[in-house]
Enzyme design. Structure first.
Site, PDB file in Angstrom:
ATOM      1  N   GLY A 108       0.834  -1.203   0.000  1.00 58.49           N
ATOM      2  CA  GLY A 108       0.000   0.000   0.000  1.00 58.49           C
ATOM      3  C   GLY A 108       0.865   1.247   0.000  1.00 58.49           C
ATOM      4  CB  SER A 109      -0.045   4.718   0.800  1.00 55.52           C
ATOM      5  OG  SER A 109      -0.633   4.444   2.061  1.00 55.52           O
ATOM      6  CD  GLU A 152       6.906  -5.747  -2.364  1.00 53.61           C
ATOM      7  OE1 GLU A 152       7.114  -4.810  -3.170  1.00 53.61           O
ATOM      8  OE2 GLU A 152       7.607  -6.768  -2.291  1.00 53.61           O
ATOM      9  CB  CYS A 200       3.280   0.050  -6.916  1.00 46.56           C
ATOM     10  SG  CYS A 200       3.506  -1.583  -7.613  1.00 46.56           S
ATOM     11  N   GLY A 252       2.621   2.093   5.370  1.00 40.65           N
ATOM     12  CA  GLY A 252       3.834   1.387   5.801  1.00 40.65           C
ATOM     13  C   GLY A 252       4.436   2.011   7.047  1.00 40.65           C
TER      14      GLY A 252
HETATM   15  P1  NAD Z   1      -3.514   2.264   1.152  1.00 42.38           P
HETATM   16  O1  NAD Z   1      -2.241   2.439   1.871  1.00 42.38           O
HETATM   17  O2  NAD Z   1      -4.557   3.308   1.289  1.00 42.38           O
HETATM   18  O3  NAD Z   1      -4.212   0.877   1.595  1.00 42.38           O
HETATM   19  C1  NAD Z   1      -3.566  -0.355   1.423  1.00 42.38           C
HETATM   20  C2  NAD Z   1      -4.096  -1.362   2.424  1.00 42.38           C
HETATM   21  O4  NAD Z   1      -3.642  -1.017   3.736  1.00 42.38           O
HETATM   22  C3  NAD Z   1      -5.621  -1.418   2.518  1.00 42.38           C
HETATM   23  O5  NAD Z   1      -5.999  -2.767   2.642  1.00 42.38           O
HETATM   24  C4  NAD Z   1      -5.917  -0.636   3.779  1.00 42.38           C
HETATM   25  O6  NAD Z   1      -7.117  -0.998   4.398  1.00 42.38           O
HETATM   26  C5  NAD Z   1      -4.731  -1.014   4.643  1.00 42.38           C
HETATM   27  N1  NAD Z   1      -4.365  -0.070   5.713  1.00 42.38           N
HETATM   28  C6  NAD Z   1      -4.357   1.271   5.653  1.00 42.38           C
HETATM   29  N2  NAD Z   1      -3.868   1.781   6.805  1.00 42.38           N
HETATM   30  C7  NAD Z   1      -3.543   0.737   7.604  1.00 42.38           C
HETATM   31  C8  NAD Z   1      -2.986   0.611   8.910  1.00 42.38           C
HETATM   32  N3  NAD Z   1      -2.674   1.683   9.636  1.00 42.38           N
HETATM   33  N4  NAD Z   1      -2.773  -0.633   9.399  1.00 42.38           N
HETATM   34  C9  NAD Z   1      -3.071  -1.727   8.670  1.00 42.38           C
HETATM   35  N5  NAD Z   1      -3.625  -1.667   7.433  1.00 42.38           N
HETATM   36  C10 NAD Z   1      -3.851  -0.444   6.903  1.00 42.38           C
HETATM   37  O7  NAD Z   1      -3.154   2.052  -0.405  1.00 42.38           O
HETATM   38  P2  NAD Z   1      -4.102   1.979  -1.674  1.00 42.38           P
HETATM   39  O8  NAD Z   1      -4.638   3.330  -1.978  1.00 42.38           O
HETATM   40  O9  NAD Z   1      -5.041   0.847  -1.567  1.00 42.38           O
HETATM   41  O10 NAD Z   1      -3.046   1.551  -2.815  1.00 42.38           O
HETATM   42  C11 NAD Z   1      -2.224   2.455  -3.487  1.00 42.38           C
HETATM   43  C12 NAD Z   1      -0.842   2.496  -2.889  1.00 42.38           C
HETATM   44  O11 NAD Z   1      -0.280   1.194  -2.815  1.00 42.38           O
HETATM   45  C13 NAD Z   1       0.122   3.288  -3.735  1.00 42.38           C
HETATM   46  O12 NAD Z   1       0.953   4.038  -2.895  1.00 42.38           O
HETATM   47  C14 NAD Z   1       0.913   2.214  -4.471  1.00 42.38           C
HETATM   48  O13 NAD Z   1       2.180   2.634  -4.936  1.00 42.38           O
HETATM   49  C15 NAD Z   1       1.020   1.165  -3.418  1.00 42.38           C
HETATM   50  N6  NAD Z   1       1.278  -0.146  -3.988  1.00 42.38           N
HETATM   51  C16 NAD Z   1       2.533  -0.680  -3.857  1.00 42.38           C
HETATM   52  C17 NAD Z   1       2.834  -1.901  -4.432  1.00 42.38           C
HETATM   53  C18 NAD Z   1       4.204  -2.490  -4.349  1.00 42.38           C
HETATM   54  O14 NAD Z   1       4.332  -3.672  -4.636  1.00 42.38           O
HETATM   55  N7  NAD Z   1       5.230  -1.743  -3.985  1.00 42.38           N
HETATM   56  C19 NAD Z   1       1.840  -2.607  -5.126  1.00 42.38           C
HETATM   57  C20 NAD Z   1       0.563  -2.040  -5.214  1.00 42.38           C
HETATM   58  C21 NAD Z   1       0.299  -0.811  -4.641  1.00 42.38           C
END
Ligand code: NAD
Length: 515
Positions: free
Chosen positions: A247-248, A269, A303, A252
């Site tokens: 995720g973002s 990731e 990503c 992380g």
């Molecule tokens: P996001 O961070 O908003 O959410 C990702 C996941 O994390 C969701 O399931 C969300 O519910 C969960 N989450 C959020 N806050 C949390 C916390 N405090 N504790 C535990 N879980 C939590 O991201 P998004 O908008 O769904 O996806 C886009 C982002 O993901 C972009 O930044 C993109 O670059 C990144 N991404 C990275 C990769 C990689 O492999 N590097 C792959 C896909 C997406």
């Protein structure tokens, strides 16, 4: 027909299509009871809610982790090649239901059909890889310094792996983790993005079916449907040995201290801010095609999407003219329609962030060369369609150094390769990078320790579209994790070093004598 009626028709059509796909996948849809505060399933194609699902919170997460921990006690002792047979079956089911799952990915993540099918193909590919891996995970034997002794390492499963995934790869990221974790002998609890719940339900149903057919406990792989709170509960649970979170960068940064605080293992990731360097010798035709796919494909919501272009000043005008022409031909609209190459952004918030970033770029002296405006798609008034954008920047300002999850490509120029590499690396993220050049010295330098600081470094292809055979992930604020191919499996196992004495003596290491 009024616009509102059209939107209602579109929403009804999407709901019916999604439910039909789920039925073919054999999935049970946990619809929220009347009056229950559930999770809305919103399609970015219409921007409207299709239905409301049961919401899992901390108690449901705890129960799922309990089931996975219990299943681990038997699963860890199933021979790895037998575990591989389960993944082989999952691959077969994915092949059979490729179109059904892809349909859900399109409806929830907004991917065009070819990209949605590609995402499911990636799941099939990782199943193939993991089946092979199930006969290969193993350790080394090293020479012992003591006579009659053998030194070796053995690899063992970790326990429960908690997988948290993002909306933009709603099912592939789960499969990268799950196929490998399961052959390694771990069990998995998955918390998918709250924006792509139906895709998750469909994918999990196939694995449930494969588990039931083979007579393995359902606790081997569990699914929880929740928002951030469910993710937090999973991350904090001490029974979760490894948290694999995609995720973002913001997410992380929240997750990392919690897992570190309980000495758990972490695989992150996170966001990327990927760039291509285009050198004077580049094949500009090939570069143009590679850049357009990486920057505008998936509406800039990968990503690995290309967000920055660092072009030698001698070719910038030529390249930019080609790109502007190509962007002019990109069809934006319903990703299910023939000829459409760019679907919607995931929601209105993503569009607002894109427009705010463009405003900031212009205030920093940027010039919008093409795109940048919202697109009206008939019958989808609440959806967030945008035209992919190219902005020429005088320098790399703050807005360029951030990841805006939308199709914005910032173009900057350089005069020496050193300058290009410095500009390239001067961002917090370190996921994917590429160089377009026909000069072997430049290509090798870019791939060397003095070149790109990313986890993925490509030559003459764009930044996106990785294959599963390599380890996938990035450095710096991207989190340092590696998943999928190569030896990424090691993150899902623990290593034990064994010293075996088959002599009648008891010599001590380093020549130590004791009594
Ligand atoms: P996001 O961070 O908003 O959410 C990702 C996941 O994390 C969701 O399931 C969300 O519910 C969960 N989450 C959020 N806050 C949390 C916390 N405090 N504790 C535990 N879980 C939590 O991201 P998004 O908008 O769904 O996806 C886009 C982002 O993901 C972009 O930044 C993109 O670059 C990144 N991404 C990275 C990769 C990689 O492999 N590097 C792959 C896909 C997406």
């Amino acid at each position: 027909m009024t616009a509102t009626t059209q939107s209602t028709d579109l929403t009804a059509d999407l709901r019916a299509t999604a439910l039909a796909a789920l039925e073919r996948l054999g999935a049970t849809v946990p619809v929220a009871a009347d009056g229950e505060e559930g999770l809305p399933v919103v399609s970015p194609l219409s921007g409207r809610s299709l239905l409301t699902l049961r919401r899992d919170g901390a108690p449901e997460v705890s129960s799922a982790v309990g089931q996975a921990a219990e299943a681990f006690r038997t699963w860890r002792s199933v021979p790895a090649p037998v575990r591989g047979q389960l993944i082989k079956r999952l691959g077969e089911l994915l092949t059979e239901h490729k179109a059904d799952l892809a349909e859900l990915v399109t409806i929830e993540a907004g991917k065009i059909r070819s990209e949605a099918l590609g995402e499911v193909q990636e799941m099939i590919d990782i199943c193939d890889f993991a089946v092979g891996l199930s006969r290969q995970v193993g350790g080394r034997t090293m020479p012992s310094e003591r006579p009659g002794h053998r030194l070796m390492e053995t690899w063992h499963p970790l326990g429960v792996v908690g997988v948290i995934s993002a909306f933009n790869f709603p099912v592939a990221v789960w499969s990268w983790n799950t196929a490998v974790a399961l052959v390694c002998g771990d069990t998995v609890v998955w918390k998918p993005s709250e924006k792509t719940l139906l895709s998750a339900i469909g994918a999990a149903a196939l694995l449930d079916r494969a588990l039931a057919e083979a007579g393995f406990p359902a606790g081997v792989a569990r699914l929880v449907l929740g928002e951030r709170e469910a993710g937090e509960a999973l991350v904090a649970d001490p029974r979760v040995a490894l948290v694999s979170a995609t995720g973002s960068e913001r997410m992380g940064a929240q997750v990392a201290p919690v897992v570190a605080g309980r000495m758990g293992r972490l695989l992150l990731e996170l966001g990327g801010n990927n760039a291509a360097v285009v050198a004077p010798s580049a094949d500009l035709d090939l570069a143009t095609r590679g850049i357009v796919f990486s920057a505008a494909g998936t509406a800039g919501q990968r990503c690995t999407s290309m967000r920055r272009l660092i072009v030698h000043e001698s070719v910038v005008d030529d390249l930019v003219a080609r790109l502007v022409r190509a962007y002019g031909n990109l069809q934006v609209g319903d990703p299910r329609a023939e000829g459409i190459l760019v679907g919607p952004l995931v929601d209105g918030g993503a569009r607002e962030r894109m427009l705010a970033a463009l405003e900031e770029a212009v205030a920093d002296g940027g010039e919008v060369l093409v795109g940048g405006s919202p697109v009206d798609v008939p019958g989808a008034d609440d959806a967030a369609y945008v035209r992919p954008t190219i902005v020429r920047m005088p320098e790399q300002t703050d807005v360029v150094r951030r990841e805006t999850f939308a199709p914005i490509l910032y173009v900057m120029t350089y005069s020496s390769l050193d300058e290009a590499v410095a500009l390239h690396n001067d961002v917090p993220q370190g996921l994917s990078s590429s160089i377009f050049t026909l000069d072997a010295r430049e290509a090798e330098t870019f791939m060397s320790e003095a070149g790109s600081d990313c986890g993925i470094v490509n030559v003459n292809i764009g930044t996106s579209g990785a294959e599963i055979g390599g380890a996938f992930g990035g450095e710096k604020s991207t989190g340092g994790g590696r998943e999928s191919g190569s030896d990424a499996w090691k993150q899902y196992m623990r290593r034990a070093t064994n010293t075996i004495n088959y002599s009648t003596e008891l010599p001590l290491a380093q020549g130590v004598s004791f009594g």
